[in-house]
Design a protein around this motif. Sequence first.
Motif, PDB file in Angstrom:
ATOM      1  N   LEU A  51      -8.328  -0.068  -8.339  1.00 57.05           N
ATOM      2  CA  LEU A  51      -8.434   0.557  -6.695  1.00 57.05           C
ATOM      3  C   LEU A  51      -7.758   1.949  -6.660  1.00 57.05           C
ATOM      4  O   LEU A  51      -7.824   2.556  -5.889  1.00 57.05           O
ATOM      5  CB  LEU A  51      -7.755  -0.533  -5.499  1.00 57.05           C
ATOM      6  CG  LEU A  51      -8.340  -1.947  -5.938  1.00 57.05           C
ATOM      7  CD1 LEU A  51      -8.286  -2.722  -5.459  1.00 57.05           C
ATOM      8  CD2 LEU A  51      -9.887  -1.517  -5.792  1.00 57.05           C
ATOM      9  N   SER A  52      -6.185   2.085  -7.250  1.00 55.88           N
ATOM     10  CA  SER A  52      -5.559   2.924  -6.996  1.00 55.88           C
ATOM     11  C   SER A  52      -6.718   4.514  -7.957  1.00 55.88           C
ATOM     12  O   SER A  52      -6.397   5.460  -6.666  1.00 55.88           O
ATOM     13  CB  SER A  52      -4.220   3.283  -7.429  1.00 55.88           C
ATOM     14  OG  SER A  52      -3.617   4.194  -8.005  1.00 55.88           O
ATOM     15  N   TRP A  96      -9.456   4.529  -5.386  1.00 59.45           N
ATOM     16  CA  TRP A  96      -9.122   4.962  -3.769  1.00 59.45           C
ATOM     17  C   TRP A  96      -8.434   6.916  -2.959  1.00 59.45           C
ATOM     18  O   TRP A  96      -7.983   7.123  -2.391  1.00 59.45           O
ATOM     19  CB  TRP A  96      -8.838   3.896  -3.272  1.00 59.45           C
ATOM     20  CG  TRP A  96     -10.059   2.951  -2.697  1.00 59.45           C
ATOM     21  CD1 TRP A  96     -11.093   3.245  -2.493  1.00 59.45           C
ATOM     22  CD2 TRP A  96      -9.421   2.063  -2.709  1.00 59.45           C
ATOM     23  NE1 TRP A  96     -12.104   1.849  -2.459  1.00 59.45           N
ATOM     24  CE2 TRP A  96     -10.466   1.047  -2.155  1.00 59.45           C
ATOM     25  CE3 TRP A  96      -8.606   0.967  -2.085  1.00 59.45           C
ATOM     26  CZ2 TRP A  96     -10.863  -0.135  -1.664  1.00 59.45           C
ATOM     27  CZ3 TRP A  96      -8.468  -0.477  -1.596  1.00 59.45           C
ATOM     28  CH2 TRP A  96      -9.280  -0.985  -1.674  1.00 59.45           C
ATOM     29  N   VAL A 134      -5.721   6.427  -4.137  1.00 60.79           N
ATOM     30  CA  VAL A 134      -3.696   6.030  -3.436  1.00 60.79           C
ATOM     31  C   VAL A 134      -2.725   6.112  -4.472  1.00 60.79           C
ATOM     32  O   VAL A 134      -2.945   4.885  -5.440  1.00 60.79           O
ATOM     33  CB  VAL A 134      -4.557   5.070  -2.467  1.00 60.79           C
ATOM     34  CG1 VAL A 134      -3.358   4.707  -1.745  1.00 60.79           C
ATOM     35  CG2 VAL A 134      -5.619   5.239  -1.296  1.00 60.79           C
ATOM     36  N   VAL A 140       3.728  -0.758  -6.243  1.00 60.82           N
ATOM     37  CA  VAL A 140       3.579  -1.399  -5.603  1.00 60.82           C
ATOM     38  C   VAL A 140       4.701  -2.237  -4.443  1.00 60.82           C
ATOM     39  O   VAL A 140       5.291  -1.936  -5.177  1.00 60.82           O
ATOM     40  CB  VAL A 140       2.225  -2.719  -5.608  1.00 60.82           C
ATOM     41  CG1 VAL A 140       0.993  -2.230  -6.091  1.00 60.82           C
ATOM     42  CG2 VAL A 140       2.811  -3.756  -5.918  1.00 60.82           C
ATOM     43  N   MET A 156       0.571   1.876  -1.990  1.00 64.24           N
ATOM     44  CA  MET A 156       0.172   0.344  -2.086  1.00 64.24           C
ATOM     45  C   MET A 156       1.421  -1.459  -1.416  1.00 64.24           C
ATOM     46  O   MET A 156       2.200  -0.628  -2.559  1.00 64.24           O
ATOM     47  CB  MET A 156      -1.254  -0.488  -3.502  1.00 64.24           C
ATOM     48  CG  MET A 156      -1.638   1.030  -3.363  1.00 64.24           C
ATOM     49  SD  MET A 156      -2.565   0.034  -4.801  1.00 64.24           S
ATOM     50  CE  MET A 156      -4.197   1.414  -4.905  1.00 64.24           C
ATOM     51  N   LYS A 169      -0.156   3.940  -6.882  1.00 64.15           N
ATOM     52  CA  LYS A 169       0.392   2.872  -6.183  1.00 64.15           C
ATOM     53  C   LYS A 169       1.233   2.543  -5.873  1.00 64.15           C
ATOM     54  O   LYS A 169       1.502   1.138  -4.664  1.00 64.15           O
ATOM     55  CB  LYS A 169       0.085   2.297  -7.609  1.00 64.15           C
ATOM     56  CG  LYS A 169      -0.672   2.309  -8.503  1.00 64.15           C
ATOM     57  CD  LYS A 169      -1.018   1.446 -10.075  1.00 64.15           C
ATOM     58  CE  LYS A 169      -0.302   2.788 -11.219  1.00 64.15           C
ATOM     59  NZ  LYS A 169      -0.146   2.817 -11.851  1.00 64.15           N
ATOM     60  N   ILE A 171      -5.703  -3.212  -9.664  1.00 65.39           N
ATOM     61  CA  ILE A 171      -3.890  -1.788  -8.736  1.00 65.39           C
ATOM     62  C   ILE A 171      -4.480  -0.813  -9.303  1.00 65.39           C
ATOM     63  O   ILE A 171      -4.846   0.033  -8.790  1.00 65.39           O
ATOM     64  CB  ILE A 171      -2.844  -2.456  -9.046  1.00 65.39           C
ATOM     65  CG1 ILE A 171      -2.618  -4.076  -8.582  1.00 65.39           C
ATOM     66  CG2 ILE A 171      -1.385  -1.645  -8.514  1.00 65.39           C
ATOM     67  CD1 ILE A 171      -1.147  -4.268  -8.271  1.00 65.39           C
TER      68      ILE A 171
END
Length: 62
Positions: free
Chosen positions: A28-29, A32, A34, A58, A39, A36, A25
């Motif tokens: 990817l955060s 990307w 983004v 998340v 998500m 958390k 997590i």
Amino acid sequence: MLDRAYEQIEVEVVTLEGEFGPALIEELSTKWNVPKNFMFIGSPDDRFPYQLSELGGVRLII
């Protein structure tokens, strides 16, 4: 279906191999860009090895 309902939003499906958990997590955060808390995850079962609080905020889909 989502493409027709929300034409102005681009939806991309990405599949990854690996272990789902706090480290992924975080990765990817960052990758990307983004937050958390933007998500979402499906509701985990009782065998999920992490507490939701360990996942950095998340959001849970029940």
